[in-house]
Design a protein around this motif. Structure first.
Motif, short mmCIF file in Angstrom:
data_model
loop_
_atom_site.label_atom_id
_atom_site.label_comp_id
_atom_site.label_asym_id
_atom_site.label_seq_id
_atom_site.Cartn_x
_atom_site.Cartn_y
_atom_site.Cartn_z
N GLU A 9 14.70 -22.62 -8.46
CA GLU A 9 14.08 -23.58 -9.38
C GLU A 9 13.31 -22.88 -10.50
OE1 GLU A 9 14.68 -26.68 -9.36
OE2 GLU A 9 15.59 -26.96 -7.38
N ASP A 10 12.53 -21.87 -10.13
CA ASP A 10 11.79 -21.14 -11.16
C ASP A 10 12.70 -20.26 -12.01
OD1 ASP A 10 9.38 -22.27 -10.55
OD2 ASP A 10 8.53 -20.52 -9.55
N ALA A 11 13.81 -19.81 -11.44
CA ALA A 11 14.77 -19.05 -12.25
C ALA A 11 15.40 -19.93 -13.33
CB ALA A 11 15.86 -18.45 -11.36
N ILE A 12 15.58 -21.20 -13.02
CA ILE A 12 16.07 -22.14 -14.04
C ILE A 12 15.06 -22.25 -15.18
CG2 ILE A 12 16.57 -24.58 -14.51
CD1 ILE A 12 17.81 -24.71 -11.67
N LYS A 13 13.79 -22.36 -14.82
CA LYS A 13 12.75 -22.40 -15.86
C LYS A 13 12.71 -21.09 -16.64
CE LYS A 13 9.96 -25.50 -13.04
NZ LYS A 13 8.90 -25.54 -12.00
N ALA A 14 12.88 -19.98 -15.92
CA ALA A 14 12.88 -18.68 -16.59
C ALA A 14 14.02 -18.59 -17.60
CB ALA A 14 12.99 -17.56 -15.56
N MET A 19 11.63 -13.91 -28.79
CA MET A 19 11.06 -13.69 -30.11
C MET A 19 11.58 -12.40 -30.73
SD MET A 19 7.07 -14.78 -29.59
CE MET A 19 6.62 -16.43 -29.03
N SER A 20 12.08 -11.50 -29.88
CA SER A 20 12.59 -10.21 -30.35
C SER A 20 14.06 -9.98 -30.06
CB SER A 20 11.79 -9.06 -29.71
OG SER A 20 10.42 -9.15 -30.02
N PHE A 21 14.60 -10.69 -29.06
CA PHE A 21 15.97 -10.43 -28.61
C PHE A 21 16.73 -11.74 -28.40
CE2 PHE A 21 13.17 -7.17 -26.83
CZ PHE A 21 13.74 -6.01 -27.32
N LYS A 22 17.97 -11.76 -28.81
CA LYS A 22 18.88 -12.85 -28.46
C LYS A 22 19.69 -12.35 -27.27
CE LYS A 22 22.54 -15.91 -30.16
NZ LYS A 22 21.95 -17.06 -29.49
N LEU A 23 19.32 -12.77 -26.09
CA LEU A 23 19.91 -12.22 -24.87
C LEU A 23 21.35 -12.67 -24.66
CD1 LEU A 23 16.96 -12.66 -22.33
CD2 LEU A 23 17.61 -10.59 -23.58
N ASP A 24 22.16 -11.74 -24.17
CA ASP A 24 23.53 -12.05 -23.75
C ASP A 24 23.59 -12.32 -22.25
OD1 ASP A 24 25.30 -11.41 -26.24
OD2 ASP A 24 23.84 -9.77 -26.10
N LEU A 25 22.59 -11.83 -21.51
CA LEU A 25 22.54 -12.02 -20.06
C LEU A 25 21.11 -11.78 -19.60
CD1 LEU A 25 24.29 -12.35 -17.38
CD2 LEU A 25 24.19 -9.85 -17.24
N ALA A 26 20.68 -12.59 -18.62
CA ALA A 26 19.39 -12.35 -17.96
C ALA A 26 19.66 -12.14 -16.47
CB ALA A 26 18.44 -13.52 -18.17
N VAL A 27 19.12 -11.06 -15.94
CA VAL A 27 19.25 -10.76 -14.52
C VAL A 27 17.94 -11.16 -13.86
CG1 VAL A 27 19.77 -9.00 -12.79
CG2 VAL A 27 20.75 -8.81 -15.09
N LEU A 28 18.00 -12.19 -13.01
CA LEU A 28 16.78 -12.77 -12.45
C LEU A 28 16.83 -12.80 -10.93
CD1 LEU A 28 16.42 -15.94 -14.73
CD2 LEU A 28 15.38 -13.70 -15.09
N PRO A 29 15.69 -12.56 -10.26
CA PRO A 29 15.64 -12.74 -8.82
C PRO A 29 15.71 -14.24 -8.49
CG PRO A 29 13.44 -12.29 -9.66
CD PRO A 29 14.38 -12.14 -10.82
N VAL A 30 16.41 -14.56 -7.42
CA VAL A 30 16.58 -15.98 -7.05
C VAL A 30 16.31 -16.24 -5.57
CG1 VAL A 30 18.21 -16.50 -8.92
CG2 VAL A 30 19.09 -15.68 -6.72
N GLY A 31 15.86 -15.23 -4.84
CA GLY A 31 15.74 -15.35 -3.39
C GLY A 31 14.51 -16.06 -2.87
N ASP A 32 13.51 -16.29 -3.75
CA ASP A 32 12.28 -16.97 -3.34
C ASP A 32 11.46 -16.10 -2.38
OD1 ASP A 32 10.44 -19.06 -3.51
OD2 ASP A 32 11.91 -20.60 -3.01
N ASN A 33 10.38 -16.63 -1.89
CA ASN A 33 9.44 -16.02 -0.95
C ASN A 33 8.70 -14.81 -1.54
OD1 ASN A 33 8.45 -16.19 1.98
ND2 ASN A 33 8.96 -14.01 1.78
N PHE A 34 9.42 -13.75 -1.91
CA PHE A 34 8.79 -12.58 -2.50
C PHE A 34 8.83 -12.61 -4.03
CE2 PHE A 34 10.45 -10.85 1.60
CZ PHE A 34 9.23 -10.56 2.18
N THR A 35 9.69 -13.45 -4.60
CA THR A 35 9.91 -13.53 -6.05
C THR A 35 10.13 -14.99 -6.43
OG1 THR A 35 12.32 -13.39 -5.91
CG2 THR A 35 11.11 -11.30 -5.98
N MET A 36 10.54 -15.21 -7.65
CA MET A 36 11.01 -16.54 -8.05
C MET A 36 12.14 -17.00 -7.14
SD MET A 36 11.42 -16.44 -12.19
CE MET A 36 12.71 -15.20 -12.14
N GLY A 37 12.23 -18.30 -6.98
CA GLY A 37 13.41 -18.88 -6.35
C GLY A 37 14.30 -19.50 -7.41
#
Length: 226
Positions: free
Chosen positions: A172-177, A152-170
């Protein structure tokens, strides 16, 4: 703008003539042994998403070595100020114009405490705006509907997301993110360092590519231009 992966969730970003280090966990990471020397990093700023040891281990040493400014939530900033470092406190929803660009401190869902038991405030992430680019650094987080506020405020050029699961998103959820933040170009981090967060690289990349998205998994010391 250039981003170098330093292992786990550690990044070095060079932009607008400044060097910005994110969540330095290097000296205690077996994966970085012989690949990264903290004396070579020379940051002007250190961004800290939360207080866990695998994100803060080298903050004090690197900060003092380079007279770097620590940027984080109020509790983490004051923690490092008490140790003699320079710090800039922020809190969720706030923005500040620095000499390299603008940072907005955004929500994350995780926990946050220092190894000595000190309270580390609430975890967060950053949206970095510099050189006409916008990068979302999620920090350690679960998938959250708050991510939908970012485009709503930014047109992102890159998103840095955790993908390791267990302690964070894995993955599948990173795809949703990536859908939530409306950015199909993802730099994955927070994976492979420990047994709990080992991922299948080929399978993970394919899951993104099947949906027309790109998951980038850099080797330690490798860089990406944005």
């Amino acid at each position: 703008m250039q981003i170098t992966f330093l292992g786990h969730a550690s990044l070095l970003i060079t932009t607008a003539g400044k060097r910005i280090l994110v969540d330095p966990f290097i000296s205690g990471n077996e994966k970085t042994s012989g690949k990264i020397d903290i004396k070579d990093l020379k940051p002007d700023y250190i961004l800290v998403t939360h207080a866990h040891q695998d994100h803060t281990l080298d903050v004090e040493e690197i900060g003092k070595m380079n007279n770097a400014t620590v940027v984080s939530n109020y509790e983490i900033a004051t923690y490092y100020e008490s140790k003699g470092l320079t710090a800039h406190p922020m809190n969720h929803g706030g923005s500040w114009d620095f000499d390299f660009g603008t940072l907005k401190y955004v929500n994350a869902i995780h926990t946050s405490s220092f190894p000595d038991g000190s309270y580390g405030g609430q975890p967060g992430g950053f949206v970095l705006s510099s050189e006409d680019k916008h990068i979302y650094i999620a920090g350690d987080t679960a998938l959250t509907m708050d991510m939908k506020l970012i485009p709503m405020s930014f047109k992102l050029d890159l998103a840095v997301l955790p993908v390791g699961d267990n302690f964070t998103m894995g993955v599948e959820d990173a795809i949703k993110a990536s859908d939530f933040v409306e950015c199909p170009k993802i730099l994955g981090y927070h994976y492979d360092t420990f047994g709990y967060i080992v991922i299948d690289h080929k399978e993970s990349i394919q899951k993104f590519s099947k949906l027309g998205k790109a998951l980038i998994l850099l080797g330690i010391g490798e860089s990406l231009g944005v």
